[in-house]
Structure formats: C-alpha cells, structure tokens
Design a protein around this motif. Sequence first.
Motif, short mmCIF file in Angstrom:
data_model
loop_
_atom_site.label_atom_id
_atom_site.label_comp_id
_atom_site.label_asym_id
_atom_site.label_seq_id
_atom_site.Cartn_x
_atom_site.Cartn_y
_atom_site.Cartn_z
N MET A 1 44.72 47.60 41.36
CA MET A 1 44.40 46.52 40.29
C MET A 1 43.69 45.21 41.14
SD MET A 1 47.02 44.51 37.65
CE MET A 1 47.23 45.21 36.28
N ALA A 2 42.87 44.86 40.42
CA ALA A 2 42.27 43.56 41.18
C ALA A 2 43.45 42.65 41.15
CB ALA A 2 40.63 43.69 40.55
N ALA A 3 43.02 41.82 42.65
CA ALA A 3 44.38 40.73 42.36
C ALA A 3 44.03 40.26 42.94
CB ALA A 3 45.78 41.64 42.55
N ILE A 4 44.48 38.48 43.17
CA ILE A 4 44.53 37.79 44.66
C ILE A 4 45.44 37.62 44.56
CG2 ILE A 4 42.10 37.24 43.33
CD1 ILE A 4 42.91 34.26 42.42
N PHE A 5 45.87 37.23 46.26
CA PHE A 5 47.15 36.15 46.79
C PHE A 5 46.65 34.89 47.46
CE2 PHE A 5 49.97 35.62 49.74
CZ PHE A 5 50.89 35.72 48.76
N PHE A 6 47.54 34.30 45.78
CA PHE A 6 48.14 32.51 45.73
C PHE A 6 48.80 32.20 45.59
CE2 PHE A 6 47.31 28.85 43.17
CZ PHE A 6 46.36 28.24 44.33
N ASP A 7 49.34 30.94 46.80
CA ASP A 7 50.64 30.37 46.45
C ASP A 7 51.65 31.06 46.23
OD1 ASP A 7 52.55 27.98 46.01
OD2 ASP A 7 51.95 27.50 44.15
N GLN A 8 51.60 31.82 47.57
CA GLN A 8 52.65 33.11 47.59
C GLN A 8 52.89 34.04 46.13
OE1 GLN A 8 54.31 33.28 50.54
NE2 GLN A 8 52.35 31.19 51.00
N ALA A 9 52.05 34.13 45.60
CA ALA A 9 52.12 35.07 44.02
C ALA A 9 50.92 35.91 43.83
CB ALA A 9 52.73 33.96 43.00
N TYR A 10 50.87 36.68 43.45
CA TYR A 10 49.83 37.94 43.31
C TYR A 10 49.53 37.75 41.55
CZ TYR A 10 50.39 40.60 47.16
OH TYR A 10 50.05 40.73 48.51
N TYR A 11 47.97 37.65 41.54
CA TYR A 11 47.41 37.20 40.48
C TYR A 11 46.40 38.45 39.95
CZ TYR A 11 49.37 32.33 40.41
OH TYR A 11 50.21 31.28 40.54
N SER A 12 46.13 38.54 38.38
CA SER A 12 45.96 40.10 38.31
C SER A 12 44.35 39.78 37.66
CB SER A 12 46.38 41.03 37.36
OG SER A 12 46.35 40.86 36.27
N PHE A 13 43.42 40.32 37.39
CA PHE A 13 42.00 39.52 37.18
C PHE A 13 42.10 39.79 35.41
CE2 PHE A 13 38.09 41.13 35.04
CZ PHE A 13 37.16 39.39 35.02
N PHE A 14 41.79 38.57 34.76
CA PHE A 14 41.83 38.11 33.45
C PHE A 14 40.46 38.33 32.22
CE2 PHE A 14 42.04 35.67 29.13
CZ PHE A 14 43.47 36.93 28.70
N LYS A 15 39.60 37.63 33.01
CA LYS A 15 38.84 37.39 32.58
C LYS A 15 37.21 36.89 33.41
CE LYS A 15 36.98 36.22 27.87
NZ LYS A 15 37.37 35.51 26.70
N PHE A 16 36.17 37.15 33.04
CA PHE A 16 35.31 36.51 33.52
C PHE A 16 35.16 35.28 32.69
CE2 PHE A 16 30.74 36.16 34.85
CZ PHE A 16 30.64 35.34 36.68
N GLU A 17 33.91 33.88 33.09
CA GLU A 17 33.29 33.61 31.91
C GLU A 17 32.32 32.53 33.15
OE1 GLU A 17 33.41 32.28 29.19
OE2 GLU A 17 35.31 33.64 28.48
N LYS A 18 30.92 32.85 32.65
CA LYS A 18 30.64 31.68 32.90
C LYS A 18 30.03 29.86 33.55
CE LYS A 18 26.38 35.79 32.37
NZ LYS A 18 25.26 35.67 31.83
N ASP A 19 30.73 30.24 31.91
CA ASP A 19 30.71 28.37 32.12
C ASP A 19 32.56 27.85 31.83
OD1 ASP A 19 29.48 25.42 30.68
OD2 ASP A 19 31.11 26.07 29.80
N GLN A 20 31.93 27.05 33.27
CA GLN A 20 33.22 25.97 33.83
C GLN A 20 34.61 25.65 32.77
OE1 GLN A 20 32.99 22.83 36.58
NE2 GLN A 20 35.24 22.44 36.64
N ASN A 21 33.73 24.87 31.75
CA ASN A 21 34.34 24.22 30.37
C ASN A 21 35.36 25.40 29.72
OD1 ASN A 21 34.24 21.80 31.45
ND2 ASN A 21 32.31 21.39 29.76
#
Length: 161
Positions: free
Chosen positions: A1-21
């Motif tokens: 599963m695609a994930a990142i490690f941030f602030d001592q925890a794993y986060y899985s990919f949820f969604k991609f958005e082109k717009d920051q807002n």
Amino acid sequence: MAAIFFDQAYYSFFKFEKDQNRASQVANRLNYRGDTSVITETPKGYAIWILEPEAKPSQLLQAVHSRPRQPQRSLQQKQSYNILTSRSQYRPCHIRVPDLDKPLAAIAFNGNYYSLFKVVEDVKQAKQLIIRLSHRGDSTVITKSVKGYGLWVLEPEGYVD
C-alpha cells in the motif's frame, strides 16, 4: 500500500486534488469525521493521506531502508487547523474551566470544547495566528462567520456552563 511516514506515524494515500483549497476542504471533512489527515504537495497538485495507526513497514521496505523517509514538504505542517464554514459543523455554547471564575464563549466540535481566543477579519491573519498557537502545542479550530474568522483553542478541562 502506498504510504508516507510523518510525525512518527504512517499515512496511507487517500486522494489526489489539483487545487490546494479543494485538498484542504477534503482534509477538513476527514478531520471532522474523526480521521487524521496530512496533505503533501506534488508537482501536479496535492496528495491527501490518512493516518494508519496500526500500520507497519513491509519486510521489503525494512530491508531496503533502515528508516522510512519523511515527505519533503507537508502543507499540514503549515496548515495544522480546521476551518469550519458552516454552523452545522459545531455548536456554540458557554463553558467553564477550572482556573477561571467567569464562563467562556466556546464551541463544541468533535466531542471537545474550544474557547474563543480572538476574531480577525482576514483569513491569512487567522491562519498565521492559528499556526503560532499550534506550534505552542494548542489544538485549534477556525470558524468563518459574517464578522470574520473566529480562532478557538481546545479546553480539555472545559465543561458546559
């Protein structure tokens, strides 16, 4: 599963958005429903990730990397706040806290009470103040109203007056 490690925890990919807002709106909805999310900037837009508290690195990842990489740039680091744009997202109330004699104007949000810190006219100013409060360790929320932007600080010992 695609994930990142941030602030001592794993986060899985949820969604991609082109717009920051739009990415911030999605992350706020996730936070409102109880999920913890992080937004990372990519060359083509913004990726939204959800905390996976039970996640562990795969054996292959452990063999290749001795330590998981942190994302290069996280908007959540700069934007550690919720902006509540509808009164249906929170409930205004008055609370008491142990160290004060007078009741405080507050909101109930996600099962917690937040006292009013300040109202400002400009969203940029609101974000800057909230980020400073967050760096101090305060959990915060922003509400949008016709009067401007309300800045609210978590009162963990607060109770309804």
